[in-house]
Write a protein that holds these residues in place. Sequence first.
Motif, mmCIF file in Angstrom:
data_model
loop_
_atom_site.group_PDB
_atom_site.id
_atom_site.type_symbol
_atom_site.label_atom_id
_atom_site.label_comp_id
_atom_site.label_asym_id
_atom_site.label_seq_id
_atom_site.Cartn_x
_atom_site.Cartn_y
_atom_site.Cartn_z
ATOM 1 N N GLN C 115 56.166 15.901 -112.004
ATOM 2 C CA GLN C 115 57.297 14.659 -111.808
ATOM 3 C C GLN C 115 58.840 15.576 -111.971
ATOM 4 O OE1 GLN C 115 54.719 14.551 -113.694
ATOM 5 N NE2 GLN C 115 53.348 12.983 -112.983
ATOM 6 N N ARG C 116 59.560 14.990 -111.193
ATOM 7 C CA ARG C 116 60.835 15.452 -111.310
ATOM 8 C C ARG C 116 61.855 14.302 -111.368
ATOM 9 N NH1 ARG C 116 62.629 19.355 -106.832
ATOM 10 N NH2 ARG C 116 64.236 19.402 -108.246
ATOM 11 N N GLU C 117 62.986 14.394 -112.210
ATOM 12 C CA GLU C 117 63.961 13.267 -112.255
ATOM 13 C C GLU C 117 65.343 13.889 -112.277
ATOM 14 O OE1 GLU C 117 62.909 10.329 -115.402
ATOM 15 O OE2 GLU C 117 61.791 11.861 -116.288
ATOM 16 N N ILE C 118 66.374 13.255 -112.135
ATOM 17 C CA ILE C 118 67.658 13.708 -112.170
ATOM 18 C C ILE C 118 68.471 12.559 -112.908
ATOM 19 C CG2 ILE C 118 69.735 14.005 -110.762
ATOM 20 C CD1 ILE C 118 68.074 15.671 -108.753
ATOM 21 N N ASN C 119 69.230 12.889 -113.982
ATOM 22 C CA ASN C 119 69.928 12.079 -114.745
ATOM 23 C C ASN C 119 69.263 11.191 -115.379
ATOM 24 O OD1 ASN C 119 72.243 13.763 -114.177
ATOM 25 N ND2 ASN C 119 73.156 12.605 -112.633
ATOM 26 N N ALA C 120 68.017 11.302 -115.567
ATOM 27 C CA ALA C 120 67.053 10.465 -116.215
ATOM 28 C C ALA C 120 65.939 10.933 -116.826
ATOM 29 C CB ALA C 120 66.753 9.321 -115.164
ATOM 30 N N HIS C 122 62.311 10.019 -118.460
ATOM 31 C CA HIS C 122 61.243 9.289 -118.804
ATOM 32 C C HIS C 122 60.364 9.787 -120.045
ATOM 33 C CE1 HIS C 122 62.501 7.037 -115.608
ATOM 34 N NE2 HIS C 122 61.993 5.859 -115.899
ATOM 35 N N VAL C 123 60.152 8.965 -121.227
ATOM 36 C CA VAL C 123 59.207 9.476 -122.478
ATOM 37 C C VAL C 123 58.433 8.471 -122.737
ATOM 38 C CG1 VAL C 123 60.585 11.628 -122.876
ATOM 39 C CG2 VAL C 123 61.301 9.468 -123.835
ATOM 40 N N PRO C 124 57.259 8.575 -123.433
ATOM 41 C CA PRO C 124 56.617 7.655 -123.923
ATOM 42 C C PRO C 124 56.827 7.438 -125.507
ATOM 43 C CG PRO C 124 55.177 9.707 -123.753
ATOM 44 C CD PRO C 124 56.588 9.915 -123.292
ATOM 45 N N VAL C 191 64.657 6.708 -120.654
ATOM 46 C CA VAL C 191 63.873 5.693 -120.677
ATOM 47 C C VAL C 191 62.643 5.986 -121.577
ATOM 48 C CG1 VAL C 191 62.856 3.881 -119.240
ATOM 49 C CG2 VAL C 191 64.802 5.317 -118.235
ATOM 50 N N VAL C 192 62.544 5.158 -122.529
ATOM 51 C CA VAL C 192 61.409 5.082 -123.433
ATOM 52 C C VAL C 192 60.426 4.053 -123.171
ATOM 53 C CG1 VAL C 192 60.662 5.237 -125.879
ATOM 54 C CG2 VAL C 192 62.748 6.271 -125.384
ATOM 55 N N LEU C 193 59.276 4.473 -122.639
ATOM 56 C CA LEU C 193 58.392 3.383 -122.191
ATOM 57 C C LEU C 193 57.104 3.498 -122.990
ATOM 58 C CD1 LEU C 193 58.250 4.456 -118.287
ATOM 59 C CD2 LEU C 193 59.235 2.391 -119.337
ATOM 60 N N LYS C 194 56.441 2.421 -123.177
ATOM 61 C CA LYS C 194 55.033 2.174 -123.769
ATOM 62 C C LYS C 194 54.186 3.184 -123.329
ATOM 63 C CE LYS C 194 55.791 -1.804 -126.449
ATOM 64 N NZ LYS C 194 56.810 -2.734 -125.764
ATOM 65 N N PRO C 195 53.139 3.762 -123.922
ATOM 66 C CA PRO C 195 52.217 4.774 -123.345
ATOM 67 C C PRO C 195 51.584 4.244 -122.106
ATOM 68 C CG PRO C 195 51.939 4.645 -125.891
ATOM 69 C CD PRO C 195 52.845 3.457 -125.169
ATOM 70 N N VAL C 196 51.074 2.970 -121.853
ATOM 71 C CA VAL C 196 50.584 2.745 -120.722
ATOM 72 C C VAL C 196 51.491 2.648 -119.567
ATOM 73 C CG1 VAL C 196 49.429 0.661 -119.988
ATOM 74 C CG2 VAL C 196 49.106 1.031 -122.149
ATOM 75 N N GLU C 197 52.790 1.967 -119.887
ATOM 76 C CA GLU C 197 53.661 2.058 -118.744
ATOM 77 C C GLU C 197 53.982 3.493 -118.569
ATOM 78 O OE1 GLU C 197 57.054 -0.095 -120.563
ATOM 79 O OE2 GLU C 197 55.912 -1.771 -120.797
ATOM 80 N N TRP C 201 53.910 5.203 -114.762
ATOM 81 C CA TRP C 201 55.194 5.903 -114.381
ATOM 82 C C TRP C 201 54.896 7.336 -113.662
ATOM 83 C CZ3 TRP C 201 58.215 10.361 -115.319
ATOM 84 C CH2 TRP C 201 59.268 10.536 -114.482
ATOM 85 N N LEU C 202 54.153 8.009 -114.656
ATOM 86 C CA LEU C 202 53.687 9.445 -114.319
ATOM 87 C C LEU C 202 52.776 9.412 -112.965
ATOM 88 C CD1 LEU C 202 52.645 11.272 -117.607
ATOM 89 C CD2 LEU C 202 54.577 11.625 -116.298
ATOM 90 N N SER C 203 51.947 8.607 -112.841
ATOM 91 C CA SER C 203 51.013 8.470 -111.498
ATOM 92 C C SER C 203 52.042 8.063 -110.345
ATOM 93 C CB SER C 203 49.887 7.599 -111.676
ATOM 94 O OG SER C 203 50.075 6.948 -112.974
#
Lengths: 540, 223, 315
Positions: C115-120, C122-124, C191-197, C201-203
């Motif tokens: 997964q690639r992101e720019i200026n963002a 996402h972490v659990p 962006v800090v997400l709950k593990p499920v979210e 997001w990863l998939s």
Amino acid sequence: MSIAAGLRSDNYINHETTVRSWLVTTDHKRIAILYLCSITAFFFIGGAAAALMRYNLLSPRGALVSPEMYNRLFTMHGIVMVWFFLVPAAPAVLGNFVLPLMLGARDLAFPRINLLSWYLFIAGGAIAMFAVTYGGLDTGWTFYTPLSTNFSKGFVEVAALGIILSGYASIATGLNFIVTIHRLRAPGLTWYRMPIFVWSMYATSVLNVLATPVLTMALILIAMERIFHIGVFDPALGGDPVLFQHLFWFYSHPAVYIMILPGFGIVSEIIPCFARRPLFGYKFVAWSSIAIAVIGFFVWAHHMFVAGVSVYSALVFSLLSYVIAVPSAIKVFNWLGTMHKGYIRYNTPMLYALGFVGLFTIGGLSGLFTAALGADVYLHDTYFVVAHFHFIMVGGMVTAFFAGLHFWWPKMTGRLYPESWGRVAALLLFGGFILTFLPQFVLGYLGMPRRYPIYDPGFQVLNVLSSAGATILAGGYLLPMGYLLWSLVYGQPAGDNPWDATGLEWRTQSPPRVQNFSVTPRVTETAYNYPPPEQQEPMA
Amino acid sequence: MSAATRHREDLPGPETEFQYPSEREQHDTSMTGMWLFLATETLFFGGLFLIWLYYRYLFPAGFALATEHTEFAIGTVNSALLITSSVTYACGVAAIRVGDRKLLFRLAVATIALGVVFMLLKGVEWYLDIDAGMVPGPGFALRGPGSQGAALFWIFYYLATLLHAIHLLIGLGLVTWIALRARNGTVTRESHASVEIVGLYWSFVDMVWLVLYPMIYLAGRAG
Amino acid sequence: MNFDLPVASPGAAETDQLLGALLLISLAVLVLVFGLMALYGIRYRARSTAHRGAPGEKSWRFEIAWTTVTIVAFFALDVWGADVYMRQSQTPAHAMKIYIIGKQWMWKAEHEGGQREINALHVPTGRDVQLIMTSEDVIHDFSVPAFRVKRDVLPGRYETLWFHPNRAGTYPLYCDQFCGTGHSEMVGDIVVLKPVEFSAWLSANGEIGGTLADQGHTLFMRYGCSGCHETTEGGGGGTVRAPPLIGLYGSLVPLADRTVVTADDKYIRDSILMPASQIVASYPNLMPSYAGQISEENLVKVIAYIKSMAGETPR
């Protein structure tokens, strides 16, 4: 001082009056005046850049200029203020004027080198001004590689040349001071009888002479890198960009002490004089300057805790940074000790000096935050650091410079300035300064990075407060310009010793004659030998 | 100081400036000034040497490779020339201390001659280096592994030898000035601070070369 | 006015404690200094008739006293600060790795799943996250106030930074090292997400070119690395003998100059860009340099592939 009174008509100002006589003068007092005029010009140029920046920061999107222009402004502000105001201000103006007088010498050891210093400074200043205005420079005053070498389109080489020349001006002044202090003291003026200002000038000069050449070499390499792509700092060619930071801070951290040590000296003259007390802990104050100068060479990497230095060097440099804070703390306690049981008069120089003690203490305490490794990882490169070093450099050094200027102005010009205006200016400076920079500590804690023309709207209120303070601060700097110039023509004659101060500089006429003393003075007592309180009547 | 021990040097002389109480004081003060100047020069070259050593540590192979292409013979002869020139100048200083201006003049000329030969040989050496393609960049003659470190070596080589040569040229100017002063009699046994100061400077330039010599020609060549 | 500074990791709370202690000590000293200045200033003003007495003797007792107190206090602060720093510097084992590449003026992030992101970014929550960062041009600085961490991002090196998010939310990311005209716009969102979210997001964002290691494998073939280096597929190895890459990552490598290095990201990176600088013992110096031919992003992928051959499975 009847001899001096008879010679009053003939002094260093009116001895010769042609423009040429000023431009080829080797008289340390005239060179001090030349330096005073030049650094004042640079101070207002640097100040104008700061004013534009503060105005621009009123809006989170930039109220005035483009980001590109903003970057040029803070680069110009940094370069001009550091190398063309703060570094030379106290040594080349106040030091040049009073150091030989304090020593009872007729001039510095090498008067022609002293004049050469001013010409180097002017040439360097002109070249650097050309670089930052005509060419534009957007690297910050720190010139970090590889931004400055491979990416910046500004006139980096030209600015480097200007800074190298001004560096040699500082070396020339420093060398002159060290030799003068060693060899031209009046009979009886032993080391422990010297005013603390002389000690601090000695420490400053040692730093100037030994640290500046390393900066010269670093800047030469930057220029070579830009012109010939030699690869010394270019990771693509095997170079190490962090190496530049080591070289840069090996000079620029001692340079911080070059800037602040003279302030310690000035304040150590003024507080005893206006508290009518000997300086508390003379030897501790004197040796703490030397200690700062020595340890100052071994703390540079505390600018680089997050820049990829090893954990172990970070630990060592953090510890040394705390160690160097100790002598500064000692000084503050001694100044307070001097006020104890004094007969304190609140003349303008004293107000500035007390302002210095307060602002320097805040600045020094904020240094404890950045020296603590875990805290620095968060605070580094935020507005907290901006506030920290402005408290030291501006709240500390510039305030001390104004204190010294007001203290010795009667000696330099033979005139008194209007005391009430002086007090107003000192209070304006203190209040304006606090309002400008205290909010920046909070901004830094909230995470606002340095050198951001465009910022998070959440930071706006504090930025507006800071800009408002800067307006008051500007008033505090402009006001003395007005009344000091006014005093040149309309000021009351000062007399030889308006503050009733000790020190050899007050034993000659005001303004001093061409070779300072008609008879070489002899020193028979320690410095600051103000009469003990019993023998003194309360001032009416 | 009691009047009984006063020498002529303890009084102001014709060349004593107003800020000094005596000729001797002026002499000693100018020596102190020169020592301090040399301190600042030491830090200047010291900065360069430190970076040089740092990169030698990072790229030992490249630096060793480059060292093998230096002109060892010229460097060695040049070292000998400079050391000899310091000897001749030091003898000149000794000569003026006993008031022998003629001898000082001759020795100063010898010093100049040795310095000039050094500069000429240095020029030849630079020509040979450039001719051999020892210029980092597109036409750099050293290729393959280690070329990156070798390129850095040559950069330091040119920078250091150039800075040293500039210092040497200034030194030649100063010794020429001393030679002229010796001839027209401006320096005497009593008043020869300028001779001593130039001597300090000349020795310093020599010392810098003695650090450069092993760094350029020797380190990495052995074995 | 928004004075809200979130505390989104245990490390942030630790830093805040340190800062709080520093603030308390500073305030105490300020009260002392300004208090004494005001007290003496009023009590001993010139017109005051307060009794002064004889000047005190033995001032050195005071000097020794306040010097000692200062040294002890400073030393305590230094140790505390160093303690926090040591924990910031030591990445816990099994941290989730994310590659960060800074360039003028944007942040690129690559997850191990590709997964690639720019200026963002996402972490659990609830996991240690390690960033492995490099720059394509000048020095940048990856700074996340909500975690109270930052680290310079240098060209030609891998710098690491870790944190343990424990509070979901979106937090600002800044470049803190001046990097040119667009410095103040080199910002982004953490962006800090709950593990499920986060898994969701990863998939939703993955599997375009496969995982990072898959993409690295493709590049490994394209750059011809497999012509010499033996790999998991059993192929390669060709005619030229080159050090095998299976199980390389994390192992100790004996070099020709008789030193031993650990094969970490930096070692592999240097071996690709400057192969001659670290010759493996008993192998000839044959490999050409790939400096200038492979981008930072592709380097990261090749390294991820080499890592995957040592059992470092992407998640």
